[in-house]
Design a protein around this motif. Sequence first.
Motif, short mmCIF file in Angstrom:
data_model
loop_
_atom_site.label_atom_id
_atom_site.label_comp_id
_atom_site.label_asym_id
_atom_site.label_seq_id
_atom_site.Cartn_x
_atom_site.Cartn_y
_atom_site.Cartn_z
N PRO A 122 34.61 -54.39 -16.70
CA PRO A 122 34.83 -55.79 -17.09
C PRO A 122 33.36 -56.56 -16.95
O PRO A 122 32.84 -56.07 -15.81
CB PRO A 122 35.98 -56.48 -16.30
CG PRO A 122 36.14 -55.39 -15.18
CD PRO A 122 35.69 -54.03 -15.75
N MET A 123 33.35 -57.65 -17.61
CA MET A 123 31.91 -58.19 -17.03
C MET A 123 32.01 -59.07 -16.04
O MET A 123 32.82 -59.84 -16.04
CB MET A 123 31.34 -59.17 -18.49
CG MET A 123 30.06 -59.71 -18.07
SD MET A 123 28.91 -59.96 -19.74
CE MET A 123 30.26 -60.62 -20.84
N PRO A 124 31.17 -59.04 -15.12
CA PRO A 124 31.34 -60.04 -14.01
C PRO A 124 31.01 -61.64 -14.27
O PRO A 124 30.62 -61.67 -15.51
CB PRO A 124 30.16 -59.54 -12.98
CG PRO A 124 29.17 -59.08 -13.63
CD PRO A 124 29.86 -58.31 -14.84
N ASP A 125 31.39 -62.60 -13.70
CA ASP A 125 30.85 -63.97 -13.98
C ASP A 125 29.18 -64.14 -14.08
O ASP A 125 28.77 -64.19 -13.06
CB ASP A 125 31.62 -64.68 -13.17
CG ASP A 125 31.20 -66.27 -13.51
OD1 ASP A 125 30.45 -66.55 -14.44
OD2 ASP A 125 31.96 -67.30 -12.60
N MET A 126 28.63 -63.83 -15.17
CA MET A 126 27.24 -63.91 -15.48
C MET A 126 26.86 -65.28 -15.10
O MET A 126 25.71 -65.49 -14.80
CB MET A 126 26.64 -63.60 -16.78
CG MET A 126 27.42 -61.92 -16.87
SD MET A 126 26.80 -60.61 -15.78
CE MET A 126 25.09 -60.56 -16.48
N GLU A 127 27.49 -66.35 -15.43
CA GLU A 127 27.14 -67.63 -15.33
C GLU A 127 26.88 -68.03 -13.63
O GLU A 127 26.01 -68.56 -13.40
CB GLU A 127 27.95 -68.64 -15.79
CG GLU A 127 27.96 -68.73 -17.41
CD GLU A 127 28.84 -69.84 -18.10
OE1 GLU A 127 29.00 -70.75 -17.48
OE2 GLU A 127 29.12 -69.62 -19.38
N GLN A 128 27.84 -67.44 -12.85
CA GLN A 128 27.85 -67.56 -11.42
C GLN A 128 26.57 -66.73 -10.90
O GLN A 128 25.86 -67.20 -10.20
CB GLN A 128 29.14 -67.14 -10.63
CG GLN A 128 29.00 -67.28 -9.28
CD GLN A 128 28.78 -68.61 -8.99
OE1 GLN A 128 29.69 -69.56 -9.43
NE2 GLN A 128 28.09 -69.22 -8.00
N LEU A 129 26.21 -65.50 -11.41
CA LEU A 129 25.11 -64.69 -11.02
C LEU A 129 23.82 -65.26 -11.36
O LEU A 129 22.79 -65.42 -10.59
CB LEU A 129 25.11 -63.21 -11.94
CG LEU A 129 25.85 -62.35 -11.22
CD1 LEU A 129 25.77 -60.88 -12.06
CD2 LEU A 129 25.25 -61.96 -9.76
N LEU A 130 23.89 -66.16 -12.60
CA LEU A 130 22.74 -66.78 -12.95
C LEU A 130 22.34 -68.17 -11.86
O LEU A 130 21.28 -68.30 -11.39
CB LEU A 130 22.56 -67.34 -14.28
CG LEU A 130 22.45 -66.14 -15.42
CD1 LEU A 130 22.72 -66.80 -16.74
CD2 LEU A 130 20.97 -65.85 -15.50
N ARG A 131 23.45 -68.83 -11.65
CA ARG A 131 23.47 -69.79 -10.61
C ARG A 131 23.02 -69.47 -9.19
O ARG A 131 22.20 -70.11 -8.67
CB ARG A 131 24.80 -70.45 -10.50
CG ARG A 131 24.99 -71.60 -11.86
CD ARG A 131 26.38 -72.53 -11.49
NE ARG A 131 27.54 -71.64 -11.45
CZ ARG A 131 28.32 -71.43 -12.59
NH1 ARG A 131 27.98 -72.00 -13.81
NH2 ARG A 131 29.33 -70.82 -12.34
N ASP A 132 23.80 -68.28 -9.04
CA ASP A 132 23.15 -67.65 -7.62
C ASP A 132 21.59 -67.34 -7.41
O ASP A 132 21.01 -67.45 -6.43
CB ASP A 132 23.95 -66.32 -7.36
CG ASP A 132 25.30 -66.31 -7.32
OD1 ASP A 132 25.77 -67.59 -7.02
OD2 ASP A 132 26.25 -65.24 -7.22
N VAL A 133 20.80 -67.18 -8.50
CA VAL A 133 19.39 -66.87 -8.47
C VAL A 133 18.97 -68.10 -9.06
O VAL A 133 17.62 -68.23 -9.28
CB VAL A 133 19.27 -65.61 -9.18
CG1 VAL A 133 19.58 -64.38 -8.71
CG2 VAL A 133 19.12 -65.85 -10.60
N GLY A 134 19.36 -69.35 -8.99
CA GLY A 134 18.91 -70.64 -9.25
C GLY A 134 18.44 -70.79 -10.74
O GLY A 134 17.50 -71.44 -11.17
#
Length: 227
Positions: A122-134
């Motif tokens: 399953p794909m992780p929450d990519m929007e959250q990952l992007l937010r995590d790195v600013g």
Amino acid sequence: APAIRIDGARKVYGTGSTRMVALHDVELDIPAGRFVSVIGPSGCGKSTLLRLIANLEATDAGSVEVFGESPAAACDGKHIGFVPQTPALLPWLNVLHNVTLPHRVNRRASRKRKAGASAARPMPDMEQLLRDVGLGDAMHKLPPELSGGMQQRVAIVRALGLQPDVLLMDEPFSALDEFTRESLQGQLLDLWDHTTATVVFVTHSVTEAVRLSDQVVVMAPRPGRIV
Ligand code: ADP
Ligand code: ADP
């Protein structure tokens, strides 16, 4: 068994006067879950070593195994993430489309495979990952609108989002200014804490290798070898 086993690997480019032994008799075992840096001067074969593991090149002698299989077989069943020196984003896809692309390609490939092949993760929450790195405000932008550091972060999220079993990084921060580099090193370690991936991180910076990894492999050129 180690995640990566390299046994007597040899790689030669060219013939005659252009013949170049890029790797000579390389032996290296990397246990699963380890973060290994590979350092050495330009031309000592660091990229070639990564490309052998990634199945982008084949050895001329010796063997490379990833989880006990050939790199080609491992690429089929395992997730191998690759962060190249330049981010290699698709310029016409926005950031979110770029980072979800490997998942969408994998899903299609595993649908085509016969029963018994490993299912797509399953794909992780990519929007959250992007937010995590600013990159929260950059998700819908196109790569050419982003700075070099932002593009590099997109490439890292793209690779981490695959939840790779093996993450191969080829001098991912070398083109960046010192400030951006330090910030990305910290972010990589933070993200790293949440994974179980085996990492092979190529750099020419001793400082970076010591800061990031729990094992440092040193190489020398002519011929490229581990010293
Ligand atoms: P590093 O990443 O440590 O700079 P590389 O693995 O890129 O080293 O290169 C090792 C050697 O092999 C260098 O001398 C380089 O010029 C040569 N080499 C790398 N790729 C190729 C290629 N595709 N064709 C010919 N020579 C190559
Ligand atoms: P979708 O699959 O939702 O139609 P696309 O993959 O076509 O989306 O596009 C993804 C993103 O890239 C969108 O933000 C779109 O505006 C942008 N985009 C697509 N093609 C181009 C192009 N040729 N030039 C500039 N931007 C583009």
